[in-house]
Structures are given as structure tokens and as C-alpha cells.
Design an enzyme around this catalytic site. Structure first.
Site, PDB file in Angstrom:
ATOM      1  N   GLU A 192      49.726  59.944  35.370  1.00  0.00           N
ATOM      2  CA  GLU A 192      49.838  58.789  36.259  1.00  0.00           C
ATOM      3  C   GLU A 192      49.518  59.162  37.707  1.00  0.00           C
ATOM      4  O   GLU A 192      48.915  58.372  38.439  1.00  0.00           O
ATOM      5  CB  GLU A 192      51.234  58.167  36.157  1.00  0.00           C
ATOM      6  CG  GLU A 192      51.585  57.643  34.771  1.00  0.00           C
ATOM      7  CD  GLU A 192      50.569  56.657  34.229  1.00  0.00           C
ATOM      8  OE1 GLU A 192      49.930  55.942  35.023  1.00  0.00           O
ATOM      9  OE2 GLU A 192      50.397  56.610  32.990  1.00  0.00           O
ATOM     10  N   HIS A 195      45.876  58.905  38.154  1.00  0.00           N
ATOM     11  CA  HIS A 195      45.366  57.557  38.432  1.00  0.00           C
ATOM     12  C   HIS A 195      45.416  57.252  39.927  1.00  0.00           C
ATOM     13  O   HIS A 195      44.484  56.672  40.492  1.00  0.00           O
ATOM     14  CB  HIS A 195      46.205  56.514  37.686  1.00  0.00           C
ATOM     15  CG  HIS A 195      45.827  56.335  36.252  1.00  0.00           C
ATOM     16  ND1 HIS A 195      44.539  56.053  35.838  1.00  0.00           N
ATOM     17  CD2 HIS A 195      46.581  56.389  35.118  1.00  0.00           C
ATOM     18  CE1 HIS A 195      44.522  55.933  34.522  1.00  0.00           C
ATOM     19  NE2 HIS A 195      45.736  56.141  34.053  1.00  0.00           N
ATOM     20  N   ASP A 251      43.788  62.281  32.231  1.00  0.00           N
ATOM     21  CA  ASP A 251      44.221  63.336  31.314  1.00  0.00           C
ATOM     22  C   ASP A 251      43.820  64.708  31.856  1.00  0.00           C
ATOM     23  O   ASP A 251      44.576  65.684  31.749  1.00  0.00           O
ATOM     24  CB  ASP A 251      43.611  63.129  29.929  1.00  0.00           C
ATOM     25  CG  ASP A 251      44.326  62.050  29.126  1.00  0.00           C
ATOM     26  OD1 ASP A 251      45.475  61.716  29.473  1.00  0.00           O
ATOM     27  OD2 ASP A 251      43.733  61.535  28.163  1.00  0.00           O
TER      28      ASP A 251
END
Length: 319
Positions: A192, A195, A251
Site C-alpha cells: 500500500e 501505491h 508488489d
């Protein structure tokens, strides 16, 4: 672990031809006039469609690029000021928290989520410092560092984690409870964080105007509701493709950040197994999803681990 917003593009229905032949006053053998009218209508729609597509494309490609302070890449984003991203995330946070039952009341678990999150950010700082030392002219840094907040949500049913632009990171209790090790939690939060620092939400907002314009052009060209629906499907498929690419990029960040924080990056493969089991085989085909299938992500994560650790993952890392 991200959200997409479906968009509708309504267009007027094509007018129906008169069913009563007695109302048609054109000569029986004057077919050229009808064909000419139909051709003119198509040409008009074509010109309008080209204008819409051209405006959307030019608006996107002429948008000035902005330097990503973390990666050093120049990117097309909707908001060039990181402060605007941070404010957007803060404004959206209350609604997102409310949708998932509010913050978790498990104080110990909430503290663990926050501690692991900050440990990952410290690892990112070390990674950026190492890069700056190796490249004296570089000045890479994390502009969101002080804005990051990690929140465990009370939602006991939704297995999910997600991030808002600017540094708001969330994980639900349903996913937290399914995790087996702290290393897996680090993998989720590292993904996260990826992101946020890759500005995925910001870049998607910039692309959204382009996709809306292109879909609108296709709908106008077809001239009926079916064409508009087909345009929406094409636009959604393209948008989902970008979503899947963002997931894989995050990832990759997860692998790097878990290691920098002292965790075994192979823990991320366990997260994918947990997500696959939670889906219960009910996930849609990958081309209709914003996320790659967990099984496919395992292969990508394994490739990333081999890329960064060709001689094998070092021993002594937290599991």
C-alpha cells in the site's frame, strides 16, 4: 487492493424511423436522397467523435509532467503538488473509515499496524539515502513521510487493504486476522505504501479524463445506446489494465520495503495464498479485474525476489 470507479456515458437514443409507410412522402425511386442523409449524419457524428477524441488526447499528452520525488521519474498526474494529494486523502478518510465500521478498538493490533508501517517508512528512508549517496547529484526523498497514517479498520468481513493519495493506509480486521506473521502484515502495508509513493491514484485521475473522452467519442460515432455501452466496456477494460499494472508495481515495492524494514520478503507469497483462499475461486477473469489473480502475483513476487536477491534471500530476517 485498490478501488476503481465505474463511469457511465449516457447518449441520446437514435431516433426511430416512421413505421407508417403512408407518412413517407419521398418518391419511390428517390433512394439517393435517403442514402445521402444517412451519409451526412455519419459524417457529422465522425467529425464530432474526432473532435472529442482529439481534445481528450491533446489535453492528456500536453499535460506537463511532474517529477516523482521518490522514484525520480517524470509522470503525468492530475495534481502536481503533493500537498494537494495529502489534503485529498485527508478529506476522503472519514468516509472510508465510516464505510468499514470505524477504527478498530483492538488497541494492541492498532499499535502493531502503526509500528510496522513506520518501520517500513524508515526502511524507505534508508533506501533513498543509499541511492543519494551513490548518486551525489540526486535528492530523492519521501514528500509524504509526515503525512502517512496507518489505520486498522473494524470491518470483520471485508478482506482488504487500500491506500488513499497522500499517505492514508488502511487494513481491515478481516484481513489482519487472516495474516499469520508480522512479515505478512509488513508485505500488505509495504504494498500500500507503494501505491502512495508511486502516485497511482493521482495518475489514474489524470488518465480518467482521457478514457472518458475516448469512450465518449466511440459512443457518438456509433450513434446509439449499444455503441455507448460498448465504449464504456472498452474504457473500463483499459482502466482495469492500468490498475493491474499498478498492483504489480506495488508488489515490487512491497518486496523492497519489507526487506529494508528487516522482514523476509517471501512473506508476501503467503499473503497471496491468504487472498486466494478468501476469494474462494469466485474472482472474475483477470482481464475484467483491477487486480491480477493472486496465483499470478505469486509468480511476479518470486521473480522480483530473485531479481533483488540473485544469491538468495539473506538469513536472519523477521518472518
Amino acid at each position: 487492493m485498490s478501488r476503481t470507479t465505474s463511469m457511465r456515458f449516457p447518449f441520446p437514443q437514435q431516433q426511430r424511423r416512421a413505421a407508417n409507410y403512408g407518412q413517407d412522402r419521398r418518391p419511390m425511386f428517390g433512394g439517393s436522397r435517403g442514402r445521402g442523409g444517412s451519409g451526412s449524419s455519419f459524417k457529422i457524428r465522425l467529425l464530432i467523435a474526432l473532435a472529442i477524441a482529439a481534445f481528450a488526447f491533446i489535453s492528456y499528452v500536453t499535460k506537463p509532467g511532474d517529477l516523482n520525488e521518490v522514484t525520480g521519474e517524470v509522470e503525468k498526474v492530475a495534481m502536481a503538488d503533493e500537498g494537494d494529494e495529502i489534503q485529498l486523502g485527508l478529506q476522503a478518510k472519514p468516509e472510508m473509515v465510516s464505510m468499514h465500521g470505524g477504527p478498530s478498538r483492538n488497541v494492541a493490533a492498532q499499535q502493531q499496524v502503526q509500528q510496522v508501517g513506520w518501520r517500513l517508512l524508515e526502511g524507505l528512508d534508508r533506501q533513498l539515502d543509499e541511492y543519494n549517496k551513490a548518486h551525489p547529484d540526486a535528492n530523492r526523498h519521501n514528500p509524504y513521510e509526515k503525512a502517512f497514517q496507518f489505520t486498522l479498520l473494524a470491518d470483520p468481513k471485508t478482506v482488504n487493504a487500500f491506500a488513499l493519495p497522500g499517505g492514508q493506509v488502511f487494513i481491515t480486521e478481516a484481513l489482519y486476522r487472516a495474516l499469520e506473521t508480522e512479515g505478512q502484515l509488513a508485505g500488505v502495508l509495504g504494498h500500500e505504501i507503494g501505491h502512495v509513493i508511486s502516485r497511482h491514484g493521482n495518475k489514474q485521475m489524470a488518465r480518467q479524463g482521457l478514457f472518458q473522452g475516448l469512450a465518449g467519442a466511440i459512443g457518438v460515432l456509433g450513434g446509439n445506446q449499444q455503441s455507448a455501452q460498448m465504449a464504456q466496456m472498452v474504457s473500463s477494460a483499459i482502466f482495469m489494465k492500468y490498475g493491474r499494472e499498478a498492483e504489480l508495481e506495488s508488489d515490487d515495492w512491497g518486496v523492497k520495503l519489507t526487506y529494508q524494514a528487516g522482514y523476509d520478503p517471501r512473506a508476501m507469497e503467503g499473503v497471496m495464498r491468504i487472498l486466494d483462499e478468501a476469494a474462494g475461486g469466485a474472482s472474475p477473469p483477470e482481464f475484467l479485474s483491477t487486480h491480477p489473480k493472486p496465483a499470478n502475483r505469486v509468480a511476479y513476487i518470486d521473480a522480483a525476489i530473485k531479481k533483488y536477491f540473485p544469491d538468495g534471500v539473506p538469513d536472519g530476517l523477521r518472518q
